[in-house]
Enzyme design. Structure first.
Site, PDB file in Angstrom:
ATOM      1  N   HIS A 101      47.040  71.805  71.121  1.00 27.31           N
ATOM      2  CA  HIS A 101      48.282  72.578  70.995  1.00 27.31           C
ATOM      3  C   HIS A 101      48.869  73.032  72.330  1.00 27.31           C
ATOM      4  O   HIS A 101      49.304  74.180  72.470  1.00 27.31           O
ATOM      5  CB  HIS A 101      48.053  73.767  70.080  1.00 27.31           C
ATOM      6  CG  HIS A 101      47.785  73.401  68.658  1.00 27.31           C
ATOM      7  ND1 HIS A 101      48.125  72.186  68.129  1.00 27.31           N
ATOM      8  CD2 HIS A 101      47.183  74.080  67.654  1.00 27.31           C
ATOM      9  CE1 HIS A 101      47.765  72.123  66.860  1.00 27.31           C
ATOM     10  NE2 HIS A 101      47.180  73.267  66.542  1.00 27.31           N
ATOM     11  N   HIS A 175      53.899  75.451  63.332  1.00 23.75           N
ATOM     12  CA  HIS A 175      52.594  75.660  62.711  1.00 23.75           C
ATOM     13  C   HIS A 175      52.645  76.715  61.603  1.00 23.75           C
ATOM     14  O   HIS A 175      51.732  77.534  61.465  1.00 23.75           O
ATOM     15  CB  HIS A 175      51.593  76.093  63.795  1.00 23.75           C
ATOM     16  CG  HIS A 175      50.180  75.697  63.515  1.00 23.75           C
ATOM     17  ND1 HIS A 175      49.539  76.029  62.358  1.00 23.75           N
ATOM     18  CD2 HIS A 175      49.294  75.000  64.239  1.00 23.75           C
ATOM     19  CE1 HIS A 175      48.315  75.563  62.386  1.00 23.75           C
ATOM     20  NE2 HIS A 175      48.127  74.924  63.513  1.00 23.75           N
ATOM     21  N   GLU A 311      52.281  70.238  59.410  1.00 28.63           N
ATOM     22  CA  GLU A 311      52.813  70.137  60.783  1.00 28.63           C
ATOM     23  C   GLU A 311      53.243  68.689  61.064  1.00 28.63           C
ATOM     24  O   GLU A 311      52.411  67.804  61.264  1.00 28.63           O
ATOM     25  CB  GLU A 311      51.732  70.547  61.793  1.00 28.63           C
ATOM     26  CG  GLU A 311      51.172  71.943  61.584  1.00 28.63           C
ATOM     27  CD  GLU A 311      49.764  72.072  62.138  1.00 28.63           C
ATOM     28  OE1 GLU A 311      49.581  71.875  63.354  1.00 28.63           O
ATOM     29  OE2 GLU A 311      48.843  72.335  61.342  1.00 28.63           O
TER      30      GLU A 311
HETATM   31  C1  G6D Z   1      41.759  74.552  63.990  1.00 26.19           C
HETATM   32  O1  G6D Z   1      41.444  72.201  63.667  1.00 26.19           O
HETATM   33  C2  G6D Z   1      42.313  73.297  63.363  1.00 26.19           C
HETATM   34  C3  G6D Z   1      43.684  72.984  63.898  1.00 26.19           C
HETATM   35  O2  G6D Z   1      44.236  71.888  63.188  1.00 26.19           O
HETATM   36  C4  G6D Z   1      44.584  74.209  63.734  1.00 26.19           C
HETATM   37  O3  G6D Z   1      45.837  73.930  64.302  1.00 26.19           O
HETATM   38  C5  G6D Z   1      43.947  75.399  64.419  1.00 26.19           C
HETATM   39  O4  G6D Z   1      42.662  75.652  63.875  1.00 26.19           O
HETATM   40  C6  G6D Z   1      44.798  76.659  64.218  1.00 26.19           C
HETATM   41  O5  G6D Z   1      41.513  74.305  65.346  1.00 26.19           O
END
Ligand code: G6D
Length: 344
Positions: A101, A175, A311
């Site tokens: 991210h 998100h 997403e």
């Molecule tokens: C965890 O693996 C998940 C991700 O997909 C998510 O975006 C994040 O939590 C908030 O890492």
């Protein structure tokens, strides 16, 4: 006519934060923060439709990206590095040796400039910033904008654009954790239809293996609507690995145009969320948190499976996977993607 109200909403390390509430003629609203371009609230018939916080402090601490605009690259990049035009770019690694991210200070942790407009049928905020060359390791000064339009027919239309002065990669998403039953109810009894014949399985660090695997005969088959929880306790290794669904599906019919890809329906409230995107993929994440891992709006621990993320995106790790659509943005081109969530 839809309207926009602005209220001061605390101070981030980068300065004062404002909250923009866009209200349509039915009294339904979305609220957006100038910090992180975060969608802080979506209210339908007086009920909250997404997970989040009611004060800024939650968004300044460690939180699971509730409603956040995620970038410069949403999802994971293996080894926090990629090669482009003969140069290897080393990115900020914030999850093991990988990047998740956009790194430890991603787009959700920066201030955005906000402009607003209204029409007879919609209210819109346009958020923009410049992500400087080298931010979190990414090349190129990136001029990026995100507009959130909220219409009288309860549709949230998200449109991203970006240009760069050096070839780079971009993969923007939102998100939001949808909880369309209202009140943080479990999503496991909600019906989900996903127009995707294939998904991208992952390794132990949730990095795609590069395969595109048929969903037929697996818990990942949502081509005919089924309850989110129907196969979520399956012993399928991919499900076990993520504690539920936390995977990217390859949406059928990708050609860059806007197409419907999902319908989420809540049997108790009768409410549905119809989803459209120009993107090739969607990460479906069923809030597979252990109680107490994070808090949520009322300060209580967020309970597992009380929200579902849809997403839209280019596939995870696409800069390193030759058989995935490329996230490359070249000088002179414009990154331009749209995702639409319509409440029905
Ligand atoms: C965890 O693996 C998940 C991700 O997909 C998510 O975006 C994040 O939590 C908030 O890492």
């Amino acid at each position: 006519m839809p309207s926009i109200s602005v209220t001061p909403w605390g101070n981030s390390p980068a300065g004062p934060v404002e909250r923009f509430t866009l209200t349509n003629d039915s009294g339904n609203s979305i609220s957006v923060l100038s910090y992180g371009a975060i969608i802080q609230s979506i209210r339908m018939d007086g009920q909250e439709m997404i997970l989040g916080y009611d004060d800024l402090s939650g968004y300044l601490g460690e939180y699971p990206y509730y409603g956040a605009l995620v970038g410069r690259y949403g999802n994971r990049i293996a080894g926090a590095r990629f090669a482009l035009d003969g140069t290897t770019y080393v990115l900020d690694a914030n999850e093991n040796a990988n990047q998740l991210h956009g790194g430890s200070v991603g787009f959700n942790r920066h201030p955005w400039q906000v402009e607003q407009t209204t029409t007879e049928d919609s209210a819109t905020v346009m958020l923009s910033r410049i992500s400087p060359d080298g931010e979190m390791g990414f090349p190129g000064n990136l001029r990026v904008s995100c507009s959130y339009a909220w219409t009288n027919d309860n549709t949230l239309r998200i449109h991203y654009t970006a240009t760069t002065d050096k070839d780079t990669i971009v993969n923007l998403t939102n998100h939001a954790y949808f909880s369309i039953g209202g009140g943080g109810r479990s999503v496991l009894d909600q019906m989900l239809r996903l127009d995707a014949d294939r998904y991208t399985p992952v390794d132990a660090q949730q990095i795609p293996t590069g395969q595109l695997t048929e969903v037929a005969g697996t818990p990942f088959d949502f081509r005919v609507a089924k309850a989110v929880g129907k196969d979520i306790a399956s012993d399928h290794p991919q499900i076990a690995r993520a504690g539920g669904y936390d995977h990217n599906w390859a949406i059928n019919g990708y050609d860059g145009s806007l197409r419907e890809f999902a319908l989420l329906s809540d049997p108790v409230s009768g409410r549905s969320l119809r989803c459209f995107t120009t993107e090739p993929g969607v990460q479906v994440f069923t809030t597979n948190f252990t109680p107490g891992e994070f808090t949520v709006r009322d300060g209580a621990p967020v309970q597992p499976h009380t929200g579902i993320c849809l997403e839209t995106q280019h596939f995870p790790d696409s800069p390193n996977q030759a058989n995935f659509q490329t996230p490359l943005l070249k000088v002179g081109d414009t990154y331009n993607t749209t995702t639409v969530y319509r409440f029905e």
